[in-house]
Write an enzyme that holds these catalytic residues in place. Structure first.
Site, PDB file in Angstrom:
ATOM      1  N   GLY A   1       0.864  -1.185   0.000  1.00  0.00           N
ATOM      2  CA  GLY A   1       0.000   0.000   0.000  1.00  0.00           C
ATOM      3  C   GLY A   1       0.896   1.229   0.000  1.00  0.00           C
TER       4      GLY A   1
ATOM      5  N   ASN B   1      -7.990  -0.889   8.027  1.00  0.00           N
ATOM      6  CA  ASN B   1      -9.206  -1.010   8.847  1.00  0.00           C
ATOM      7  C   ASN B   1     -10.301  -1.794   8.141  1.00  0.00           C
ATOM      8  OD1 ASN B   1      -8.979   0.307  11.348  1.00  0.00           O
ATOM      9  ND2 ASN B   1      -9.065   2.315  10.399  1.00  0.00           N
TER      10      ASN B   1
ATOM     11  N   HIS C   1      -9.940  -1.828  17.975  1.00  0.00           N
ATOM     12  CA  HIS C   1      -9.606  -0.484  17.478  1.00  0.00           C
ATOM     13  C   HIS C   1     -10.894   0.159  16.973  1.00  0.00           C
ATOM     14  CE1 HIS C   1      -7.432   2.847  15.871  1.00  0.00           C
ATOM     15  NE2 HIS C   1      -7.685   2.556  14.616  1.00  0.00           N
TER      16      HIS C   1
END
Ligand code: TXD
Length: 307
Positions: free
Chosen positions: A10, A121, A176
């Site tokens: 990424g 995420n 998270h």
């Protein structure tokens, strides 16, 4: 002695910041991977132009081919979409799950012995998926969230008290997301309990801000989410592995009975050294902290169940 190799999967906002920090800290030769043509190559070329000025000696390559991450020592994964205002981390689940499956296969095939730090995420679900799809040992696949959430807690407390953030010792455990657990009972200012400096009522307000800190940045930026602090946090975990520092860092790790949870990835105090997660530490939590952790674990289990 082989030169160390850092693969960044990424090349977006966090990926670029990771590459720059890895170059500044000379962690090893850097490979910046992305599926977008030109993006990793352009950022790598730009950083390579800064390396002489940084007095660093690492090489950096941008690529769209997984073959270039071959035998990486560390893989840090940020592949996936980021939040926009109004989006929850959980809203990213379906899109990023598809991306994570391809990433896990790419790492498994080309760097099966790497220490993998997942950032994408929704974090707890993505690190779960990365480990399951790659089949790599759980102790070598971790999620970065707790170091960042704890850093946010430390930054807010330091500002509140008027001391250096370096003097603040704090941990945020659990998932998270909104159910994360700032562990007030273990928060100190250089071994002095935080209660000596901040009232319970004010601590509750600050801990609420910690849970919403990611969203606070998203609402200000409007075009994406935080990237400097997540990058710095993941690099701290990578250095503990690469240098066998054996630091205890709050990390999303696979629990095998610790805190009463089985086969669940969630934020817990982890000792990170050359063998990856070498130990998971069980700390004494107050009754309310344990209840909060149970709520967080249930939220993570529900999200993972949607995968
Ligand atoms: O604490 C934490 N863990 C969080 C994580 C803190 C902040 C941001 N968090 C999440 O990290 C965020 O919600 C995203 O899911 C990831 C990455 O955030 P970033 O801000 O770097 O997102 P970008 O800038 O959109 O970059 C994502 C890159 C982009 O360049 C895409 O082209 C690339 O991911 N991408 C891929 N790379 C490899 N392979 C595939 N399949 C792929 N698909 C997209």
């Amino acid at each position: 002695m082989e030169r160390r190799k850092i693969a960044l999967i990424g090349a977006g906002n966090i990926g670029g910041a990771l590459a720059y920090l890895a170059a500044i800290k000379e962690l090893g030769d850097i490979v910046l991977f992305d599926v977008v043509e030109g993006l990793p190559q352009g950022k790598a070329l730009d950083i390579s132009h800064s390396i002489p000025v940084l007095a660093s000696s690492v090489s950096i390559k941008g690529t769209n081919s997984y073959e270039d991450i071959k035998d990486a020592d560390v893989c840090i994964v940020t592949a996936g979409i980021a939040r926009k205002p109004g989006m929850s981390r959980d809203d990213l689940l379906n899109t990023n799950a598809g991306i994570m499956k391809s990433v896990a296969q790419g790492i498994k095939k080309n760097a099966p012995k790497a220490f993998v730090i997942v950032i994408s995420n929704p974090l707890d679900a993505m690190v779960t998926l990365c480990q399951k799809e790659s089949g790599m040992p759980p102790e070598m696949v971790v999620g970065m969230a707790g170091v960042l959430d704890s850093a946010r807690y430390r930054a807010f407390l330091a500002e509140e008290i008027g001391v250096s953030p370096v003097s603040i010792n704090a941990m945020v455990l659990g998932g998270h997301g909104d159910t994360m657990v700032p562990v007030r009972s273990h928060t100190t200012v250089n071994a002095i309990p935080i209660s000596k400096f901040v009232s319970d009522a004010r601590l509750t307000e600050i801990e609420k801000r910690v849970r919403g800190a990611g969203g606070e940045v998203v609402s200000l930026l409007k075009t994406g989410s935080a990237y400097f602090s997540p990058a710095a946090s993941a690099i701290e975990m990578a250095i503990s592995f690469l240098n066998d520092q054996k630091r205890i860092l709050p990390s999303a790790v696979m629990l095998k009975g610790q805190y009463g949870y089985q086969d669940l990835y969630i934020g817990a105090p982890a000792l990170i050294g050359a063998k990856g997660v070498e130990k998971i530490i069980e700390i004494d939590l107050t009754d309310s902290e344990k209840k909060e952790l149970d709520v967080s674990a249930a939220a993570v289990k529900e999200l993972v169940g949607l995968l």
